[in-house]
Structure formats: C-alpha cells, structure tokens
Scaffold this motif. Structure first.
Motif, PDB file in Angstrom:
ATOM      1  N   LEU A 156       0.885  -1.273   0.336  1.00  0.00           N
ATOM      2  CA  LEU A 156       0.299   0.242   0.224  1.00  0.00           C
ATOM      3  C   LEU A 156       0.219   1.418  -0.083  1.00  0.00           C
ATOM      4  CD1 LEU A 156      -2.877   0.923   0.304  1.00  0.00           C
ATOM      5  CD2 LEU A 156      -2.928   0.750   2.503  1.00  0.00           C
ATOM      6  N   SER A 206      -7.829   1.792  -2.079  1.00  0.00           N
ATOM      7  CA  SER A 206      -6.981   0.728  -1.029  1.00  0.00           C
ATOM      8  C   SER A 206      -7.167   1.303   0.882  1.00  0.00           C
ATOM      9  CB  SER A 206      -5.783   0.250  -0.859  1.00  0.00           C
ATOM     10  OG  SER A 206      -5.721   0.114  -2.211  1.00  0.00           O
ATOM     11  N   VAL A 231      -5.769  -5.106   4.769  1.00  0.00           N
ATOM     12  CA  VAL A 231      -5.816  -4.073   3.359  1.00  0.00           C
ATOM     13  C   VAL A 231      -7.293  -4.625   2.599  1.00  0.00           C
ATOM     14  CG1 VAL A 231      -5.189  -2.652   1.251  1.00  0.00           C
ATOM     15  CG2 VAL A 231      -3.996  -3.503   3.762  1.00  0.00           C
ATOM     16  N   HIS A 291      -8.628  -3.512  -1.310  1.00  0.00           N
ATOM     17  CA  HIS A 291      -8.631  -2.800  -1.865  1.00  0.00           C
ATOM     18  C   HIS A 291      -9.898  -3.480  -3.032  1.00  0.00           C
ATOM     19  CE1 HIS A 291      -4.458  -2.970  -1.715  1.00  0.00           C
ATOM     20  NE2 HIS A 291      -3.849  -4.535  -1.711  1.00  0.00           N
ATOM     21  N   ASN A 314      -9.571 -12.663  -4.285  1.00  0.00           N
ATOM     22  CA  ASN A 314     -10.011 -11.136  -4.755  1.00  0.00           C
ATOM     23  C   ASN A 314     -11.175 -11.675  -6.259  1.00  0.00           C
ATOM     24  OD1 ASN A 314      -9.544  -8.945  -6.147  1.00  0.00           O
ATOM     25  ND2 ASN A 314      -9.604  -9.419  -8.060  1.00  0.00           N
TER      26      ASN A 314
END
Length: 767
Positions: free
Chosen positions: A64, A613, A621, A623, A684
């Motif tokens: 990040l 993010s 984290v 995203h 993801n």
C-alpha cells in the motif's frame, strides 16, 4: 488439403529450443552457484537481522506504499500524476501470480486485456470501450503497448509474458500528446527490470493443474555488478504447457504451448550524468491452434469443443532496445534517447468451424480452416528532453520516428458439398508505415496549489498497401499449393495505394492541490488513429481502404486522495467523443469470416471510475475498483444491423467491447511468524458485465465472474517463498471472441477455466 508450408522442421526447431533452454538454465545456475558463496558471505547473519514486528508494515507487506510511475515520461508518485492510472510493481505482480496481461483482464476498471483467439498470442485489448475486434495485422490497435519505452507496432505475439518486470502501468483515456498514435483508448506501459549494483539470483519453479494436463513454468535470473560502472542481468523463462483443454474428438489434452524467452541486459554508468542500458530479448513460441468452441453445437457455459485439426502457432520474436539518459545543466534536465528494433515471424493454422464430422452437413460450407504467415520488422527512435525552469515550469519535448514493414499471407480451406464448395483461397498483402512526431508538454505552477498544463503533438504518417484478394486466388485442386505473400511465389496484386495523414493532438488541463493529500484535475485531451488499410480482403466488393482518420476528444474530471499509508481513493468521470469511429465489421457466410474495416459512426462514451485501498487493520488491506460505461452511437454511416437500411435500429445498437459495469474487490493479509518468516494471503473477486463482440450485437460475451486466491509463505526473510494459489476458482467460461456465422454456427475460441498452482522461489541477494 493443400501442402500449406508446414511448421519449419519441427524436429530441428524443437531440438534447438531444448538446447537453448538447457544452455540458458545452465549458465544462470552456474553463475548462481559461483556467486552464492559471495552472496551468502555478504548476507547479514541471523543475530544481526532486525526482528519483524508482529504486524508487518503495510507498505512493505501489503503493497500500500507509494508507487513510482512514468506515465508522464518522468518518474513521479502515482498520486501526483493527473491521469487515471492503475500500476502494479514487481512485488504486486509476483504476489498475484501474473503470467501475462490476460491475468489482468477484468481486475482494472473499464479495462479488458483479452486474447482474440483466432491466432494465439494476438492481443485484443480494450480500454473505456475503445477496442478493435479482429486479428487483421494492418489495422492499428486502440490501446498502445509500450515496452521499455518502445511502441509495439503489431498486436500479434503480443500477450507479453510477465517475467522479471519492474512494473506495469495502465493509463486510461487518450494519451495523444506524449504517446502519439493509436492510444485513443489508453496505453499500457511495461517496464522490465534493469541491472542493479548488487548480486542477486532468483530461481522459480511453478506447476499448474486443474485442466486435462499440467503446465510448468521455470524462470531464473542472475544480476551482477561487473565493475563500479558496469552491471549485467540475465533472465531465462520457460513455459511448457501440456494442454489445459480436452478435445472431444479424441479425449486428449489440447492447448499445449512451449514458450522460451531469454533477456540479457547490460547497464553502463561511466559518469554520474550518463546512464546507458542495452536490452535484447528473444522469444520462441510453439503452440496448438485455437480451442474453437462452436456454440451452435456446444453449451457456451462449459468447456466442451471439437476440432478435427489441432492446428499450431509457431512464432519467433527478436527485440532490442537501447536507452541513454544524460543529465545536463540546462534546466537541471535530462536528455533521453530510446532506440528500438523488433522483428517477428509467425506461422499459424486454426480450425475455426469447430464442427464435429457428423454435424458438418448441417451447415453450409461446413468446414473452415484458417492459416496465416506473417513477418514484420519495426524501427523506432525517440529523442526527448525533460527539465525545469524558474522553479515553476516542467517541460518535456521531443521528436519521435517509427517505421514498420509487414508481410502478411492468409490461406483458407473450405469443405462442403456442391461445385466449388471445397476449395482453398490464398491472399494477403504488404504494408508499410512511416511516422514522424514532434511533441511538447508543459506544466506551469501558477501558485503552490494550482498548475496549468498545456501540450501539443504534431504527427505526420504515411502508409502504403499492396493487397491480393483471396477470392481471386481460389483453387479447387487441393493439391495446388497456390501463391504465398511471405515465402513465394507471390500472389498477384489487385490493389495498390498509399496515403499520408497529419494530425495535431492538443491537451489543456488544470491541477489543484487543496491539501497535500488531495489532488483534483481536469483536462481535455485528444487522441487519434490514422486511416488504415485492410490486407485481409476475402470477398469481392470489400473495400481495402483506407479509412478516414479516427479522432477522440476526452473531457475528464478526476481526483486522487491519500490518508498516509492507511487509505487511498482515486476516481474520475469522463466524456470521450469519438468521431469517424473505425470498426472491423464482422459478417459471415460461404466466405467464412468477412471483415470490413470502415468508419461506421460517431460515438459518445460516458464513464465513471473509482479505485482504492483501505487498511482495515495493521495487517489487513481491502482493495476495490469500479468502472461504469454508457456509450451512444450517433451519426451512423453504415448498416450495422444488416437489415438493409441505416436507421434508428443501428443507432440503438450497443457499442462492442464496452461492458456497462466492471468491478473488483479483494483482501490482502500479512502475518509475521517469529522474526524471520511471514505468511501472506489474498483473495480477489472480479466482475465484467455482458459485452457485445459483433456490431449487429449477435455475438457477445456473457457476464464474467472471476475469483482468485493464494497463500505465500516467506521463509528466512524471503530467501525461500512457497506459494499455493488458484485462479478462476468459479470455473467461469470465457472466450476470446464470439462470432456468429450462419455458414458454420459460430467461432468462439475458449480461454482456460479453473487452475491451481504450486510455486517455489529461491532468492539470493547480497546486502
């Protein structure tokens, strides 16, 4: 079937590739073994390694931190660039197991990195609804691919394998001032790694499964400083895919691919102000043809298909570039010269009808095989200057030259009943491009918080075409080898022409910084594609061109905001007005696939993009990204619907390659284990809406939903990395293109479904 120039001495080529692979791997491993003691000796002992905290720093473990990009041809923080851009650095690419640009197909808002599928390895990229939909090599793309500062002149053999890369930058929207032609949709900047001033060695082995047969990846890199001013880097990459698909003809594995890439790099810095980098890359590719699914026979929701000819792709690429940076006192600036040369040759055959033998009689010509041969050679050189004056004016200016020579041959085999139904056709063309560009871009700080931007590019481009019509070279004697535009005897010329275009691409913009963490920008910028010729003329009456020049005017308002290393949110709204839209209009019938290239309409594309993010915890984290497109055809000048009239029905059609919604979201987590180990995990999900692939909206892609996940165990401060991952875990079915043809049903080349991978990486780095 005619003797159509079979693959060049299969046994000899295979033996040469194997020998090169063994030699390259042996050299890298030998250098690694020789250097390992020195590297190990230089490495810090365990008791001197700083312990890692229980929660690893976000900017290190979760990526990040600030990214440096080159979108404006100078190094800047991504949050300081007033352009809609998504960038991935080396760590992010490795963590996501990006093998080539197709792995990023639906993870970026309003971006599609598809493969056309007609001939494997041919790029079919689209950004913000601007994308071509065919494999005619003389037709310029709408998305420019720039590798180490070199524009790639053709889209064949262009699905760049992502090995030893420094970064990938995806610029959305026209980039005409700094990048010139063929970037009306955007540009993709691929930056490979340069030699560093320390010893490094990396060896990576990967095996993937999930399909019919396994896929093996091996790469090795060795970096060494030879003197205080000279350093070298050598990388070898091998991909031996045994075939993910299963051909229903015989139940055997299909989709095999053998790729070998070598990249030696030398960097020389004789003084503090001079920096010369020389890169050479060799790539060979030997693969099966397209996995052609005929959706008139098989359900497009699964991976069933039948081809009676495996086909092949045999390709070779040589790529050299030289970059010289010279820091000068004038404006405290830098003179940069980038020279590039790229030569490609390819030979491919694919079974496009995808019809089982017992169903061929149900369709007109019933059989359709396509073969192509192609040779191209390009040269380019860009000389530019970047400097700063009065502590307020940032200036970039330069001159650019590009030339590309293309020889293209195409062969088609038709089978069926009736006189002349079984025949071969031959044709293609020669195509030359010469481009000269002059550009200037200025950013002037009116105040500490307000910057005005002005830019202009002048382009002069000349194109020349010599085309042979395929229908005029038809042979019913299948033993007749016919003519050949690449290897001879050459086919008769039926069309010759040349034309020049000039274009001005301006940019005007404002950038505001109300605070150090917020940037707001507005700009109007123009991109263009010069007119194009079509060297694939299959049917009498098809116009080889040239088309008129296409122009895109983009009005964009965007923002970038940062909250330390805890959060980042960027967004943009835009209106892209394209005039004289150039389109490959696909039609079909007894001629197979007919591709007319025409100025079909004007189009207005409205869009919204968000990406960000957010650190939910110190080591977790989130995203996310979202894209929205609303396109409207206006001033239609061609019967797109095929009903015999140009009317409201045509204007109500949807623009191809322009899905309404794209979005993705995912989580990254990092967990320290003791003071020398770390466990990274990620998941993801990405979504792309339905999109059309034919201008009459008969061919389309269904909604695409993709889930990826993975875990990486970093041992001994990253000296060893063990990774386990899965891609397309929902087993979504996707195609390179979906073309409906009443002559044989459809042509829909399949992409891979679910895959699993196990990866082992060994890193040796001196301190």
């Amino acid at each position: 079937m005619a003797e159509y120039q079979p693959k060049q001495s299969d046994e000899g080529v295979t033996a040469l590739r194997a020998a090169l692979r063994r030699l390259a791997l042996s050299v890298v491993l030998l250098l690694g073994i020789v250097a390992a003691p020195a590297i190990a000796q230089d490495s810090a002992p365990a008791d001197q390694v700083e312990p890692a905290s229980e929660s690893a720093p976000i900017e290190d473990a979760l990526l990040l931190g600030d990214l440096v990009v080159t979108a404006q041809k100078r190094e800047q923080s991504i949050q300081d660039v007033p352009v809609a851009i998504t960038a991935l650095d080396a760590e992010q690419l490795e963590a996501a197991k990006v093998r080539d640009l197709r792995d990023l197909t639906i993870g970026i808002p309003n971006v599609g990195f598809d493969e056309i599928g007609t001939s494997r390895g041919t790029a079919n990229f689209s950004i913000r609804g601007m994308g071509v939909n065919g494999s005619v090599p003389s037709i310029d793309p709408t998305v420019g691919v720039i590798v180490d500062g070199i524009y790639m002149g053709t889209n064949s053999v262009m699905l760049y394998d992502a090995f030893d890369l420094e970064s990938i930058e995806v610029l959305r929207g026209p980039q005409g001032v700094l990048f010139g032609r063929n970037v009306v949709g955007g540009a993709v900047l691929i930056n490979t790694k340069a030699p560093t001033d320390r010893f490094e060695a990396t060896l990576r082995n990967t095996v993937e499964g999930g399909g019919k047969a396994p896929n093996f990846f091996t790469s090795a890199t060795f970096n060494a400083p030879l003197t205080d001013t000279l350093a070298t880097r050598f990388t070898v990459y091998s991909n031996q895919d045994q075939g993910w698909f299963k051909n229903k003809r015989d139940g055997k594995a299909f989709g095999a691919q053998d790729t070998l890439m070598l990249r030696p790099v030398v960097r020389w810095r004789p003084t503090d102000t001079l920096d010369l980098t020389l890169r050479y890359e060799y790539q060979s590719l030997d693969a099966d043809g397209a996995a052609s699914q005929n959706t008139a026979i098989y359900d497009r929701r699964d991976h069933d298909f039948f081809v009676d000819d495996d086909g092949y792709l045999d390709a070779e690429v040589h790529f050299f570039n030289a970059r010289l940076d010279w820091d000068v006192a004038f404006g405290n600036g830098t003179l940069t010269d980038i020279f590039g040369w790229r030569a490609t040759q390819s030979d491919a055959i694919s079974d496009l009808d995808g019809l089982p033998t017992n169903r061929q009689a149900d369709f007109g010509p019933s059989k359709f095989n396509l073969g192509t041969q192609q040779e191209s050679e390009q040269f380019s050189n860009e000389l530019r200057y970047t400097g700063q004056f009065f502590n307020r004016l940032q200036l970039t200016t330069g001159v650019y030259y590009f030339t590309n020579d293309l020889d293209y041959h195409e062969w088609r085999e038709f089978g069926g009943s009736g006189p002349g139904a079984t025949r071969n056709e031959f044709g293609g063309g020669y195509y030359d491009v010469d481009t000269l560009g002059l550009f200037l871009n200025m950013d002037y700080d009116l105040t500490d918080w307000l910057t005005v931007t002005g830019g202009l590019r002048y382009t002069d481009e000349e194109k020349e075409a010599d085309v042979s019509y395929m229908q005029r070279n038809s042979k019913t004697d299948l033993t007749d080898p016919g003519c050949n535009m690449v290897r001879g005897p050459t086919c008769p010329s039926h069309f010759k022409d040349d034309k020049s275009w000039t274009s001005l691409s301006p940019k005007i913009g404002l950038t505001l910084r109300p605070t150090d963490d917020i940037l707001v920008y507005w700009h109007w910028t123009r991109g263009f594609r010069s007119g194009n010729y079509n060297v694939r003329i299959t049917k009498e009456g098809t116009d080889p061109g040239p088309t008129d020049q296409e122009q895109a005017d983009n009005f964009e308002l965007g923002f970038k905001s940062t909250l330390g290393t805890r959060a980042r949110l960027n967004g943009a709204v835009f209106l892209n007005m394209i005039r004289d839209l150039q389109r490959i209009v696909l039609t079909g019938g007894a001629e197979g696939v007919v591709q007319d290239f025409l100025n079909t309409a004007d189009v207005d594309i409205y869009g919204v993009e968000l990406d960000g993010s957010f650190a939910l915890l110190d080591n977790l984290v989130l995203h996310g990204a979202m894209g929205y497109l609303d396109s409207n055809l206006t001033a239609v000048r061609y019967d797109l619907s095929g009903d015999g009239a140009v009317d409201d029905k045509d204007e109500n059609l949807d623009l191809i390659r322009a899905p309404t919604w794209t979005y993705s979201f995912g989580l990254q987590h990092s967990l320290s284990i003791g003071n020398r180990h770390r466990l990274d995990s990620r998941i993801n999900y990405a979504y792309r809406d339905k999109e059309y692939h034919q201008d009459d909206n008969s061919g389309f892609h269904r909604q695409l939903k993709k889930l990826d996940a993975g875990i990486d165990l970093h041992l001994n401060n990253g000296q060893w990395v063990v990774g386990l991952y899965g891609k397309n875990l929902l087993h979504a079915v996707s195609h390179g293109i979906h073309f409906v043809n009443p002559g044989f049903g459809s042509f829909s080349p399949l992409m891979k479904g679910r895959t699993f991978g196990l990866e082992l990486t060994c890193n040796f780095v001196s301190i």
